[in-house]
Motif scaffolding. Structure first.
Motif, short mmCIF file in Angstrom:
data_model
loop_
_atom_site.label_atom_id
_atom_site.label_comp_id
_atom_site.label_asym_id
_atom_site.label_seq_id
_atom_site.Cartn_x
_atom_site.Cartn_y
_atom_site.Cartn_z
N ILE A 96 -9.21 9.11 -1.84
CA ILE A 96 -10.39 8.78 -2.64
C ILE A 96 -11.64 9.38 -2.00
O ILE A 96 -12.49 9.99 -2.68
CB ILE A 96 -10.52 7.25 -2.78
CG1 ILE A 96 -9.41 6.71 -3.67
CG2 ILE A 96 -11.89 6.87 -3.34
CD1 ILE A 96 -9.30 5.20 -3.68
N CYS A 97 -11.76 9.22 -0.69
CA CYS A 97 -12.92 9.81 0.02
C CYS A 97 -12.93 11.32 -0.11
O CYS A 97 -14.00 11.93 -0.28
CB CYS A 97 -12.87 9.41 1.49
SG CYS A 97 -13.26 7.67 1.80
N LYS B 123 -11.42 6.33 -7.62
CA LYS B 123 -10.34 5.34 -7.58
C LYS B 123 -9.45 5.44 -8.81
O LYS B 123 -8.22 5.38 -8.71
CB LYS B 123 -10.92 3.93 -7.47
CG LYS B 123 -11.50 3.58 -6.11
CD LYS B 123 -12.04 2.15 -6.11
CE LYS B 123 -12.58 1.76 -4.76
NZ LYS B 123 -13.12 0.36 -4.78
N ALA C 130 -7.13 5.39 0.29
CA ALA C 130 -8.57 5.40 0.56
C ALA C 130 -9.03 6.76 1.08
O ALA C 130 -10.12 7.22 0.74
CB ALA C 130 -8.92 4.31 1.58
N GLN C 131 -8.20 7.40 1.90
CA GLN C 131 -8.55 8.72 2.41
C GLN C 131 -8.58 9.76 1.30
O GLN C 131 -9.43 10.65 1.28
CB GLN C 131 -7.56 9.13 3.50
CG GLN C 131 -7.72 8.35 4.80
CD GLN C 131 -6.64 8.68 5.80
OE1 GLN C 131 -5.47 8.34 5.62
NE2 GLN C 131 -7.02 9.36 6.87
N LYS D 190 0.83 -1.20 0.00
CA LYS D 190 0.00 0.00 0.00
C LYS D 190 0.87 1.26 0.00
O LYS D 190 1.98 1.24 0.55
CB LYS D 190 -0.92 0.01 1.22
CG LYS D 190 -1.94 -1.11 1.25
CD LYS D 190 -2.84 -1.00 2.48
CE LYS D 190 -3.87 -2.11 2.50
NZ LYS D 190 -4.76 -2.01 3.68
N SER E 269 -3.67 7.46 3.67
CA SER E 269 -3.87 6.31 2.78
C SER E 269 -4.53 6.74 1.48
O SER E 269 -5.15 7.81 1.39
CB SER E 269 -4.74 5.26 3.47
OG SER E 269 -6.06 5.74 3.63
#
Length: 334
Positions: free
Chosen positions: A60-61, A75, A57-58, A41, A55
């Protein structure tokens, strides 16, 4: 070229500002840098918030919430961002420069952040500050201290630091040594000022970590000749760069821009005669009791009512070019 990009929506609309995928990508690249890869990652540094280990993911959010795009689109955008890689562990202190700096083709995080006080070119009143220094030391010593401050304010790079430390002592409590340290912190900024409560951390094998900013203030200094710290201090005071290791890491070159200020309740006994690395001054306003309390209450009111900004503007206005080779006042030799 745009025709080589993945087939995703060209724009995002709705309740959010209309923006195309390339603009989103550019904005993300301006804000985030690739910090490290671990366990398959990627983790990032957020320039805006100064947060590390962000991250994917953060990010992306953030893209979803900021621009109202779908999760799959977010994404794809994040996965195709060529984030600038920054060094994972090594940092540099570069006053006046951006948060991400490039040195010999490698990108690093700059640990310096500006103070809250901007410099003004209009007329400013700095006499309470000058009078404070003169009252605590002497007219000659106050002039020397101001020169040191102006030099550090205008020329903070490690290669420009004078090879002189300040040792300020007073047997009387409440004479304003801590106030002087607080002024430096406010005027130069929190990242330019580090305080250690005793001299003991200077013995630490990782002591080099304390020398990476403009000022290092050692409170309650009680050093004896038998402490064997003197030679180590001389090395840090005079060197702009040193090779050392931290926390069992491999040896590497560290910048040591810090100017040392030692505050004590007694005169130094560890300094050799005629050592011109130390500026030594007794620090005593001569004020006691209610007179002292009233004076410092009034002085702090001035500081909090524009005094810090006046001091910053004053230090910036001084012609400090001639101060690059400061000599000690003769009255302060050991």
């Amino acid at each position: 070229m745009h025709n080589q990009e993945p087939d995703i929506n060209e724009t995002s609309q709705g309740h959010h500002q209309q923006i195309n995928k390339y603009e989103i990508r550019d904005k993300l690249k301006e804000r985030f840098c690739l910090l490290k890869s671990s366990g398959g990652k990627n983790y990032y540094y957020d320039i805006e918030s100064d947060e590390s280990n962000i991250s994917a993911a953060q990010i992306i959010c953030l893209a979803i919430n900021e621009w109202g795009i779908g999760i799959e689109e977010a994404k794809k955008i994040v996965s195709h961002c060529n984030f600038i890689p920054v060094h994972e562990s090594k940092r540099y202190f570069r006053p006046g420069e951006r948060k991400i700096i490039c040195i010999k083709g490698i990108y690093y995080i700059n640990t310096w952040r500006p103070s809250d006080w901007s410099v003004v070119e209009s007329i400013f009143n700095v006499s309470p500050f000058v009078e404070f220094l003169e009252k605590a030391t002497s007219e000659e010593n106050a002039e020397f201290i101001i020169k040191q401050l102006a030099l550090a304010y205008q020329y903070p790079h490690p290669s420009q630091k004078p090879q002189i430390a300040m040792y300020l002592y007073s047997s009387e409590q409440g004479q304003g040594k801590s106030t002087f340290s607080d002024i430096i912190k406010e005027v130069f900024g929190e990242t330019s000022h580090k305080v250690i409560n005793t001299h003991k951390p200077l013995f630490d094998k990782n002591a080099i970590q304390f020398w990476g900013q403009t000022w290092l203030v050692c409170e309650e200094a009680k050093i004896e000749r038998s402490d064997n710290l003197y030679d180590q201090l001389k090395q840090y005071i005079t060197a702009s760069y040193l090779t050392d290791s931290i926390k069992f890491g491999s040896p590497q070159k560290f910048e040591t821009p810090a100017r040392l200020i030692m505050l004590s309740n007694r005169a130094p006994s560890f300094i050799e005669k005629d050592d011109r690395r130390f500026f030594i001054s007794e620090w005593d306003t001569g004020l006691r009791g209610d007179e002292r309390n009233n004076y410092f209450n009034k002085f702090r009111q001035w500081l909090n009512s524009g005094g810090f900004q006046s001091i910053a503007s004053y230090l910036c206005s001084i012609d400090a070019v001639s101060y690059t080779h400061l000599t000690l006042p003769t009255s302060d030799l050991v």
